[in-house]
Design an enzyme around this catalytic site. Structure first.
Site, PDB file in Angstrom:
ATOM      1  N   ASP A  67       0.517  -1.458   0.374  1.00 19.36           N
ATOM      2  CA  ASP A  67      -0.380   0.115  -0.169  1.00 19.36           C
ATOM      3  C   ASP A  67       0.983   1.175  -0.110  1.00 19.36           C
ATOM      4  O   ASP A  67       1.870   1.363   0.496  1.00 19.36           O
ATOM      5  CB  ASP A  67      -0.560  -0.288   1.039  1.00 19.36           C
ATOM      6  CG  ASP A  67      -0.322  -0.601   2.448  1.00 19.36           C
ATOM      7  OD1 ASP A  67       1.072  -0.008   2.295  1.00 19.36           O
ATOM      8  OD2 ASP A  67      -0.940  -1.290   3.318  1.00 19.36           O
ATOM      9  N   ASN A 136      -7.612  -4.015  14.265  1.00 20.45           N
ATOM     10  CA  ASN A 136      -9.618  -3.527  13.855  1.00 20.45           C
ATOM     11  C   ASN A 136      -8.846  -5.398  13.051  1.00 20.45           C
ATOM     12  O   ASN A 136      -9.823  -5.172  12.139  1.00 20.45           O
ATOM     13  CB  ASN A 136     -10.092  -3.160  13.174  1.00 20.45           C
ATOM     14  CG  ASN A 136      -9.334  -2.281  12.397  1.00 20.45           C
ATOM     15  OD1 ASN A 136      -8.456  -3.167  11.418  1.00 20.45           O
ATOM     16  ND2 ASN A 136      -9.693  -1.263  11.850  1.00 20.45           N
ATOM     17  N   HIS A 138      -6.944  -5.555   9.664  1.00 27.40           N
ATOM     18  CA  HIS A 138      -6.857  -5.208   8.657  1.00 27.40           C
ATOM     19  C   HIS A 138      -5.387  -5.593   8.150  1.00 27.40           C
ATOM     20  O   HIS A 138      -4.667  -6.129   8.793  1.00 27.40           O
ATOM     21  CB  HIS A 138      -6.415  -3.898   8.355  1.00 27.40           C
ATOM     22  CG  HIS A 138      -5.521  -2.630   9.036  1.00 27.40           C
ATOM     23  ND1 HIS A 138      -5.473  -1.592   9.725  1.00 27.40           N
ATOM     24  CD2 HIS A 138      -4.562  -2.875   8.707  1.00 27.40           C
ATOM     25  CE1 HIS A 138      -4.772  -1.204  10.323  1.00 27.40           C
ATOM     26  NE2 HIS A 138      -4.212  -1.529   9.659  1.00 27.40           N
ATOM     27  N   GLU A 143      -9.909  -2.749   5.075  1.00 28.99           N
ATOM     28  CA  GLU A 143     -10.083  -2.326   6.510  1.00 28.99           C
ATOM     29  C   GLU A 143     -11.525  -3.198   6.861  1.00 28.99           C
ATOM     30  O   GLU A 143     -11.520  -3.807   5.905  1.00 28.99           O
ATOM     31  CB  GLU A 143     -10.954  -1.385   7.396  1.00 28.99           C
ATOM     32  CG  GLU A 143     -10.043   0.203   6.754  1.00 28.99           C
ATOM     33  CD  GLU A 143      -9.133   0.246   8.215  1.00 28.99           C
ATOM     34  OE1 GLU A 143      -8.962  -0.147   9.098  1.00 28.99           O
ATOM     35  OE2 GLU A 143      -8.081   1.587   7.546  1.00 28.99           O
TER      36      GLU A 143
END
Length: 241
Positions: A67, A136, A138, A143
């Site tokens: 990313d 979380n 990811h 997400e």
């Protein structure tokens, strides 16, 4: 899925670097999928150390990163392009024209994503993909709630991810709200996947991701469906598993 318990962060980093080193030695022209963030830093430091001792040769290696923030120039210290050069690429003999990240300065999301998918497809995907694990669940910047069939796309970062990334910026307002990321489909196309997890703050999500149900609410849980995944977690992160 193989889950390896490491003694501490250093041991986790060394074990992960061993797996990456073996990939490079077995296939000198391999495609490595790489990750940023604080957890992989020790892995890169170990690889650099072994390169310095003459144990590794990166001259034929190609890399594709997960990313990049949207709207941050390459020369900005907060960009992942800068991070990868600082932590690894500038310290080994890899060809810079064989290192790929999404183009964070391409304003047209459709163009940026299509271009990066074209690169990944032309390379045939990663031989080995390194991943961290977000609080979380990811992986990359995928997400919770994101569809598993996505390839590269532009993501709006969650409040939790923005909060976690605040430690890298002077103020919260400076943290980017969007990023280009490989989608779950792109990640799952890697032939091998290596996940590094460190710290007691990751213990709960590790348990959910690798011992709980497979659900888009916990993106990393999809890795349970891959046929060659190794998770290396230090004792603190493995605490609740």
């Amino acid at each position: 899925m193989k889950i390896i318990k490491a003694k501490d962060y250093y041991d986790m980093s060394r074990k992960a670097a061993n797996i990456i080193s073996a990939q490079i030695i077995m296939k000198p022209d391999c495609i490595l999928g790489l990750a940023t963030g604080s957890t992989p830093i020790g892995v890169y430091e170990q690889l650099v150390e072994w390169y310095g001792k003459g144990d590794l040769d990166f001259s034929q290696v190609t890399t594709i990163n997960l990313d990049e923030y949207k709207g941050i120039p390459k020369e900005d210290p907060h960009s992942y392009y800068y991070f990868m050069n600082d932590k690894l690429f500038d310290k080994v003999n890899i060809r810079k024209d064989h290192t790929y990240l999404p183009d964070g300065m391409e304003p047209d999301s459709a163009v940026a994503c299509q271009n990066y998918d074209s690169i990944i497809h032309s390379l045939g995907g990663a031989d080995l993909q390194l991943l961290g694990l977000g609080h979380n669940g990811h992986i990359g910047f995928n997400e919770p709630g994101i569809a598993f069939e996505k390839e590269t796309y532009c993501v709006n970062l969650s409040d939790q991810t923005i909060k976690a990334n605040m430690r890298f910026f002077a103020e919260e307002k400076d943290v980017p709200r969007q990023a280009y990321t490989m989608g779950i489909k792109s990640i799952m196309s890697a032939r091998k996947i290596l996940v590094v997890v460190s710290g007691s703050d990751k213990a709960e999500i590790l348990k959910k991701a690798f011992y709980g149900p497979i659900t888009p609410a916990v993106p990393a849980s999809v890795l349970q469906l891959h046929n060659d995944v190794t998770v290396i977690a230090d004792e603190a992160a493995y605490g609740e598993a």
